[in-house]
Design a protein around this motif. Structure first.
Motif, PDB file in Angstrom:
ATOM      1  N   GLN A   1      21.803  -9.260  59.518  1.00  0.00           N
ATOM      2  CA  GLN A   1      21.840  -8.848  58.062  1.00  0.00           C
ATOM      3  C   GLN A   1      20.370  -7.947  58.148  1.00  0.00           C
ATOM      4  OE1 GLN A   1      21.918 -11.733  55.020  1.00  0.00           O
ATOM      5  NE2 GLN A   1      22.619  -9.997  53.159  1.00  0.00           N
ATOM      6  N   VAL A   2      20.365  -6.812  56.172  1.00  0.00           N
ATOM      7  CA  VAL A   2      19.109  -6.020  56.344  1.00  0.00           C
ATOM      8  C   VAL A   2      18.694  -6.005  54.973  1.00  0.00           C
ATOM      9  CG1 VAL A   2      17.565  -3.972  57.109  1.00  0.00           C
ATOM     10  CG2 VAL A   2      19.509  -4.491  58.645  1.00  0.00           C
ATOM     11  N   HIS A   3      17.588  -6.599  55.170  1.00  0.00           N
ATOM     12  CA  HIS A   3      16.723  -6.374  53.508  1.00  0.00           C
ATOM     13  C   HIS A   3      15.751  -5.143  53.468  1.00  0.00           C
ATOM     14  CE1 HIS A   3      19.221  -9.467  52.353  1.00  0.00           C
ATOM     15  NE2 HIS A   3      18.963 -10.646  53.467  1.00  0.00           N
ATOM     16  N   LEU A   4      15.799  -4.524  52.281  1.00  0.00           N
ATOM     17  CA  LEU A   4      14.939  -3.029  52.301  1.00  0.00           C
ATOM     18  C   LEU A   4      14.660  -3.852  50.855  1.00  0.00           C
ATOM     19  CD1 LEU A   4      16.095  -0.416  53.669  1.00  0.00           C
ATOM     20  CD2 LEU A   4      14.675  -1.711  54.794  1.00  0.00           C
ATOM     21  N   VAL A   5      12.442  -3.877  50.869  1.00  0.00           N
ATOM     22  CA  VAL A   5      12.623  -4.478  48.843  1.00  0.00           C
ATOM     23  C   VAL A   5      11.129  -3.161  48.983  1.00  0.00           C
ATOM     24  CG1 VAL A   5      11.315  -6.174  48.052  1.00  0.00           C
ATOM     25  CG2 VAL A   5      13.220  -6.348  49.873  1.00  0.00           C
ATOM     26  N   GLU A   6      11.271  -2.715  48.001  1.00  0.00           N
ATOM     27  CA  GLU A   6      10.548  -1.103  47.925  1.00  0.00           C
ATOM     28  C   GLU A   6       9.687  -1.811  46.572  1.00  0.00           C
ATOM     29  OE1 GLU A   6      14.270   1.376  48.096  1.00  0.00           O
ATOM     30  OE2 GLU A   6      14.170  -0.934  47.714  1.00  0.00           O
ATOM     31  N   SER A   7       8.135  -1.135  46.791  1.00  0.00           N
ATOM     32  CA  SER A   7       7.275  -1.681  45.841  1.00  0.00           C
ATOM     33  C   SER A   7       6.334  -0.751  45.988  1.00  0.00           C
ATOM     34  CB  SER A   7       6.615  -2.904  45.973  1.00  0.00           C
ATOM     35  OG  SER A   7       5.576  -2.922  47.004  1.00  0.00           O
ATOM     36  N   GLY A   8       5.785  -0.703  44.064  1.00  0.00           N
ATOM     37  CA  GLY A   8       4.389   0.104  44.139  1.00  0.00           C
ATOM     38  C   GLY A   8       4.784   1.192  43.435  1.00  0.00           C
ATOM     39  N   GLY A   9       6.198   1.227  42.635  1.00  0.00           N
ATOM     40  CA  GLY A   9       5.890   2.257  41.535  1.00  0.00           C
ATOM     41  C   GLY A   9       5.693   1.757  40.015  1.00  0.00           C
ATOM     42  N   SER A  11       3.829   3.936  36.514  1.00  0.00           N
ATOM     43  CA  SER A  11       3.558   4.479  35.163  1.00  0.00           C
ATOM     44  C   SER A  11       2.845   5.463  35.562  1.00  0.00           C
ATOM     45  CB  SER A  11       3.832   4.346  33.900  1.00  0.00           C
ATOM     46  OG  SER A  11       5.050   3.656  33.296  1.00  0.00           O
ATOM     47  N   VAL A  12       2.053   6.694  35.223  1.00  0.00           N
ATOM     48  CA  VAL A  12       1.262   7.485  36.043  1.00  0.00           C
ATOM     49  C   VAL A  12       1.287   8.736  35.114  1.00  0.00           C
ATOM     50  CG1 VAL A  12       0.937   6.824  38.014  1.00  0.00           C
ATOM     51  CG2 VAL A  12       2.005   9.234  37.588  1.00  0.00           C
ATOM     52  N   GLN A  13      -0.205   9.164  34.389  1.00  0.00           N
ATOM     53  CA  GLN A  13      -0.072  10.879  33.884  1.00  0.00           C
ATOM     54  C   GLN A  13      -0.173  11.588  34.847  1.00  0.00           C
ATOM     55  OE1 GLN A  13      -3.780  11.078  31.414  1.00  0.00           O
ATOM     56  NE2 GLN A  13      -2.466  10.127  29.649  1.00  0.00           N
ATOM     57  N   ALA A  14       0.611  12.936  34.747  1.00  0.00           N
ATOM     58  CA  ALA A  14       0.733  14.152  35.923  1.00  0.00           C
ATOM     59  C   ALA A  14      -0.842  14.024  35.880  1.00  0.00           C
ATOM     60  CB  ALA A  14       1.327  15.238  34.679  1.00  0.00           C
ATOM     61  N   GLY A  15      -0.461  14.411  37.289  1.00  0.00           N
ATOM     62  CA  GLY A  15      -1.540  15.095  38.603  1.00  0.00           C
ATOM     63  C   GLY A  15      -2.280  13.413  39.162  1.00  0.00           C
ATOM     64  N   GLY A  16      -2.054  12.475  38.290  1.00  0.00           N
ATOM     65  CA  GLY A  16      -2.177  10.793  39.014  1.00  0.00           C
ATOM     66  C   GLY A  16      -0.762  10.504  40.536  1.00  0.00           C
ATOM     67  N   ALA A  17      -1.465   9.472  41.404  1.00  0.00           N
ATOM     68  CA  ALA A  17      -0.713   9.378  42.319  1.00  0.00           C
ATOM     69  C   ALA A  17      -0.662   7.894  42.749  1.00  0.00           C
ATOM     70  CB  ALA A  17      -2.069   9.204  43.554  1.00  0.00           C
ATOM     71  N   LEU A  18       0.413   8.133  43.702  1.00  0.00           N
ATOM     72  CA  LEU A  18       0.674   6.430  43.479  1.00  0.00           C
ATOM     73  C   LEU A  18       1.523   6.308  44.749  1.00  0.00           C
ATOM     74  CD1 LEU A  18       3.441   6.109  40.537  1.00  0.00           C
ATOM     75  CD2 LEU A  18       1.473   4.902  40.839  1.00  0.00           C
ATOM     76  N   ARG A  19       1.276   5.123  45.641  1.00  0.00           N
ATOM     77  CA  ARG A  19       1.915   4.767  46.762  1.00  0.00           C
ATOM     78  C   ARG A  19       2.386   3.901  46.964  1.00  0.00           C
ATOM     79  NH1 ARG A  19      -1.365   1.440  51.726  1.00  0.00           N
ATOM     80  NH2 ARG A  19      -0.820   3.052  53.367  1.00  0.00           N
ATOM     81  N   LEU A  20       4.163   4.373  47.798  1.00  0.00           N
ATOM     82  CA  LEU A  20       5.260   3.347  47.557  1.00  0.00           C
ATOM     83  C   LEU A  20       5.322   2.805  48.980  1.00  0.00           C
ATOM     84  CD1 LEU A  20       7.635   5.672  45.986  1.00  0.00           C
ATOM     85  CD2 LEU A  20       6.056   3.821  45.116  1.00  0.00           C
ATOM     86  N   SER A  21       6.235   1.555  48.857  1.00  0.00           N
ATOM     87  CA  SER A  21       6.155   0.336  50.675  1.00  0.00           C
ATOM     88  C   SER A  21       7.648   0.183  50.448  1.00  0.00           C
ATOM     89  CB  SER A  21       4.542  -0.251  49.967  1.00  0.00           C
ATOM     90  OG  SER A  21       3.881  -0.235  50.126  1.00  0.00           O
ATOM     91  N   CYS A  22       8.276   0.267  51.452  1.00  0.00           N
ATOM     92  CA  CYS A  22       9.081  -0.442  52.158  1.00  0.00           C
ATOM     93  C   CYS A  22       8.596  -0.943  52.789  1.00  0.00           C
ATOM     94  CB  CYS A  22      10.067   0.458  51.596  1.00  0.00           C
ATOM     95  SG  CYS A  22      11.646  -0.096  52.769  1.00  0.00           S
ATOM     96  N   VAL A  23       9.012  -2.339  52.374  1.00  0.00           N
ATOM     97  CA  VAL A  23       9.005  -3.534  53.667  1.00  0.00           C
ATOM     98  C   VAL A  23      11.071  -3.866  54.237  1.00  0.00           C
ATOM     99  CG1 VAL A  23       8.808  -6.147  54.339  1.00  0.00           C
ATOM    100  CG2 VAL A  23       6.940  -4.719  52.782  1.00  0.00           C
ATOM    101  N   GLY A  24      10.506  -4.028  55.631  1.00  0.00           N
ATOM    102  CA  GLY A  24      12.542  -4.190  55.777  1.00  0.00           C
ATOM    103  C   GLY A  24      12.190  -6.122  57.182  1.00  0.00           C
ATOM    104  N   SER A  25      13.451  -6.369  56.431  1.00  0.00           N
ATOM    105  CA  SER A  25      13.426  -8.074  56.869  1.00  0.00           C
ATOM    106  C   SER A  25      14.921  -7.730  57.338  1.00  0.00           C
ATOM    107  CB  SER A  25      12.593  -8.672  56.609  1.00  0.00           C
ATOM    108  OG  SER A  25      13.579  -8.973  54.989  1.00  0.00           O
ATOM    109  N   GLY A  26      15.249  -8.968  58.125  1.00  0.00           N
ATOM    110  CA  GLY A  26      16.130  -9.216  58.486  1.00  0.00           C
ATOM    111  C   GLY A  26      16.423  -9.670  59.632  1.00  0.00           C
ATOM    112  N   ASP A  27      17.896 -10.522  60.232  1.00  0.00           N
ATOM    113  CA  ASP A  27      18.326 -10.250  61.391  1.00  0.00           C
ATOM    114  C   ASP A  27      18.789  -9.369  62.764  1.00  0.00           C
ATOM    115  OD1 ASP A  27      20.731 -12.285  61.273  1.00  0.00           O
ATOM    116  OD2 ASP A  27      20.488 -10.493  60.944  1.00  0.00           O
ATOM    117  N   THR A  28      18.617  -7.722  61.734  1.00  0.00           N
ATOM    118  CA  THR A  28      19.545  -7.227  63.057  1.00  0.00           C
ATOM    119  C   THR A  28      18.789  -6.359  62.325  1.00  0.00           C
ATOM    120  OG1 THR A  28      20.947  -6.552  60.673  1.00  0.00           O
ATOM    121  CG2 THR A  28      21.666  -8.112  62.627  1.00  0.00           C
TER     122      THR A  28
END
Length: 129
Positions: A1-9, A11-28
């Motif tokens: 089983q595989v799990h992917l969990v995103e974070s980092g989203g 609300s920002v104003q135009a011109g701004g920045a964000l950094r998204l992350s995705c952590v994977g886990s699971g025995d496969t």
């Protein structure tokens, strides 16, 4: 089983920045696989944003984000990143992490959402003008 969990989203104003992350886990979970970021805005189809090869030596971007977004990965931490700069209102969407492409990892993989075996639940990005 595989799990992917995103974070980092958020609300920002135009011109701004964000950094998204995705952590994977699971025995496969395979940390050495082609991975990507996709997004889907309300009423629109899911579109590929960026993809990265298994060891991070190659990356691919859609024309709409090229020069503004950067995809990277830290395999030791099972983590995929998307640095988003100079955000525009049209970047507003739910962003999804995808892992294990079943097609060749290249620019074309961004056009084939079904080419990824595993998906996260998404993280919302809202960019206001």
């Amino acid at each position: 089983q595989v799990h992917l969990v995103e974070s980092g989203g958020g609300s920002v104003q135009a011109g701004g920045a964000l950094r998204l992350s995705c952590v994977g886990s699971g025995d496969t979970y395979n940390r050495y696989s082609c991975m990507g970021w996709f997004r889907q805005a309300p009423g629109k189809e899911r579109e590929g944003v960026a993809a990265i090869s298994a060891f991070g030596d190659s990356s691919f971007y859609s024309d709409t984000v090229k020069g503004r977004f950067t995809i990277s990965r830290d395999n030791a931490k099972n983590t995929l990143y998307l640095q988003m700069n100079s955000l525009k209102p049209e970047d507003t969407a739910m962003y999804y992490c995808a892992a294990e492409s079943v097609v060749n990892c290249g620019g074309a993989v961004l056009t084939i959402p079904s080419g990824f075996r595993y998906w996260g639940q998404g993280t919302q990005v809202i960019v206001s003008s």
